[in-house]
Motif scaffolding. Structure first.
Motif, PDB file in Angstrom:
ATOM      1  N   TYR A   1     -31.577  24.074  25.184  1.00 13.42           N
ATOM      2  CA  TYR A   1     -31.899  22.890  24.474  1.00 13.42           C
ATOM      3  C   TYR A   1     -33.024  22.222  25.090  1.00 13.42           C
TER       4      TYR A   1
ATOM      5  N   GLN B   1     -34.877  18.019  25.301  1.00 13.92           N
ATOM      6  CA  GLN B   1     -34.730  16.838  25.082  1.00 13.92           C
ATOM      7  C   GLN B   1     -36.062  16.041  25.419  1.00 13.92           C
TER       8      GLN B   1
ATOM      9  N   TYR C   1     -37.312  12.004  25.984  1.00 16.65           N
ATOM     10  CA  TYR C   1     -36.895  10.895  26.279  1.00 16.65           C
ATOM     11  C   TYR C   1     -36.407   9.920  25.180  1.00 16.65           C
ATOM     12  N   GLY C   2     -35.204   9.500  25.129  1.00 16.49           N
ATOM     13  CA  GLY C   2     -34.847   8.621  23.872  1.00 16.49           C
ATOM     14  C   GLY C   2     -34.296   9.255  22.759  1.00 16.49           C
ATOM     15  N   GLU C   3     -34.384  10.440  22.908  1.00 17.33           N
ATOM     16  CA  GLU C   3     -34.173  11.073  21.534  1.00 17.33           C
ATOM     17  C   GLU C   3     -33.119  12.235  21.847  1.00 17.33           C
ATOM     18  N   GLY C   4     -32.606  13.145  20.918  1.00 19.75           N
ATOM     19  CA  GLY C   4     -31.476  13.753  20.836  1.00 19.75           C
ATOM     20  C   GLY C   4     -31.730  15.447  21.434  1.00 19.75           C
ATOM     21  N   LEU C   5     -31.025  16.266  21.569  1.00 18.31           N
ATOM     22  CA  LEU C   5     -31.266  17.495  21.889  1.00 18.31           C
ATOM     23  C   LEU C   5     -31.587  18.403  20.911  1.00 18.31           C
TER      24      LEU C   5
ATOM     25  N   LEU D   1     -32.156  21.716  29.075  1.00 19.51           N
ATOM     26  CA  LEU D   1     -30.727  21.666  29.522  1.00 19.51           C
ATOM     27  C   LEU D   1     -30.019  23.057  28.984  1.00 19.51           C
TER      28      LEU D   1
ATOM     29  N   GLN E   1     -26.744   8.721  13.975  1.00 22.35           N
ATOM     30  CA  GLN E   1     -25.802   8.029  14.517  1.00 22.35           C
ATOM     31  C   GLN E   1     -26.242   6.447  14.453  1.00 22.35           C
TER      32      GLN E   1
ATOM     33  N   ARG F   1     -28.882   2.553  16.981  1.00 21.64           N
ATOM     34  CA  ARG F   1     -29.503   3.241  17.948  1.00 21.64           C
ATOM     35  C   ARG F   1     -29.548   2.494  19.506  1.00 21.64           C
TER      36      ARG F   1
ATOM     37  N   PHE G   1     -23.804  10.559  22.609  1.00 21.78           N
ATOM     38  CA  PHE G   1     -24.136  11.463  21.344  1.00 21.78           C
ATOM     39  C   PHE G   1     -23.300  11.927  20.763  1.00 21.78           C
TER      40      PHE G   1
ATOM     41  N   PHE H   1     -27.529  17.679  17.551  1.00 25.16           N
ATOM     42  CA  PHE H   1     -27.200  16.597  17.924  1.00 25.16           C
ATOM     43  C   PHE H   1     -28.192  15.359  17.030  1.00 25.16           C
ATOM     44  N   GLY H   2     -27.374  14.341  17.035  1.00 21.55           N
ATOM     45  CA  GLY H   2     -27.876  12.962  16.744  1.00 21.55           C
ATOM     46  C   GLY H   2     -29.059  12.524  17.815  1.00 21.55           C
ATOM     47  N   ASN H   3     -29.668  11.273  17.584  1.00 21.61           N
ATOM     48  CA  ASN H   3     -30.473  10.904  18.298  1.00 21.61           C
ATOM     49  C   ASN H   3     -29.814   9.868  19.473  1.00 21.61           C
ATOM     50  N   GLY H   4     -28.558   9.837  19.302  1.00 20.61           N
ATOM     51  CA  GLY H   4     -27.677   8.878  20.344  1.00 20.61           C
ATOM     52  C   GLY H   4     -27.886   7.443  20.268  1.00 20.61           C
TER      53      GLY H   4
ATOM     54  N   ARG I   1     -28.004   4.422  22.774  1.00 18.42           N
ATOM     55  CA  ARG I   1     -28.148   3.673  24.002  1.00 18.42           C
ATOM     56  C   ARG I   1     -27.216   2.292  24.036  1.00 18.42           C
TER      57      ARG I   1
END
Lengths: 112, 114
Positions: free
Chosen positions: A35, A37, A39-43, A88, B6, B9, B91, B105-108, B110
């Motif tokens: 994967y 990634q 910064y600030g985003e999903g995988l 990752l 998700q 954010r 996530f 995956f979603g964007n999570g 924080r």
């Protein structure tokens, strides 16, 4: 997870250079997933390897699986700034749950 | 396809408050996973569901954490009471429960607990 060791932890390369990231498992692998990634985003899923000796490519990214060594490598040819991010590896230990454990990640910076 | 969604954010809350994180998996996916990512521990699996049923919650750190999946299109992760050490990116991921199916995956979310 210490079950999956990635190396190096971080990497800075000049644009246009090739690079390799390694992922080594301490236990049997049923599947190895790569994967990326930002910064600030999903995988984002790159590719999945299952069989020993298997090799897959996506644009300038190639991944190989050495089942005997329980190791996978991710190779980027002629790196570009768009390749920057965290890479990752994730391992499927059971073969049928989809549950993945992940390595700590390798942070890649590409200097223009 | 909208992907895994998700919300929120970002969440900032005070210690002791209840926090609820939400996830909408990809339509048709029957497995859902909650992960937590921190600098120290990397990406850790907290819990996963198959067909809305919790299968493995061994990664849930404490009883303060709970997760539900009332239907195939919605899941929540709740922390009550929250503590500063819960600060992380959480996530949600979904997949088809079949061999070689990758996680999406979603964007999570924080989470910062002060």
């Amino acid at each position: 997870s210490q079950e999956l060791e990635q190396s190096p932890q971080s990497l800075i390369v000049q644009e246009g250079k090739n690079l390799t990231i390694n992922c080594t498992s301490s236990k049997t692998l049923y599947g190895l997933y790569w994967y990326k990634q930002k910064y600030g985003e999903g995988l984002i899923f790159l590719m999945m390897l299952q069989k020993g000796g298997e090799e897959k490519s996506h644009e300038k990214i190639t991944a190989k699986l050495d089942e005997k060594k329980q190791q996978s490598s991710l190779h980027i040819t002629a790196s570009q700034p768009s390749h920057a991010g965290i890479y990752l590896c994730g391992a499927d230990r059971t073969g049928n749950t989809g549950k993945l454990i992940f390595g700590q990640g390798t942070t890649l910076q590409v200097k223009p | 396809d909208a992907g895994v969604i998700q919300s929120p954010r970002h969440e900032v809350t005070e210690m002791g408050q209840e926090v609820t994180l939400r996830c909408k998996p990809i339509s048709g996916h029957n497995s859902l996973f909650w992960y937590r990512q921190t600098m120290m521990r990397g990406l850790e699996l907290l819990i996963y569901f198959n067909n809305n049923v919790p299968i493995d919650d061994s990664g849930m750190p404490e009883d303060r954490f709970s997760a539900k999946m009332p239907n195939a299109s919605f899941s929540t992760l709740k922390i009550q009471p929250s503590e500063p050490r819960d600060s992380a990116v959480y996530f949600c991921a979904s997949s088809l429960r079949q061999e070689n199916s990758p996680l999406h995956f979603g964007n999570g979310t924080r989470l910062t607990v002060t």
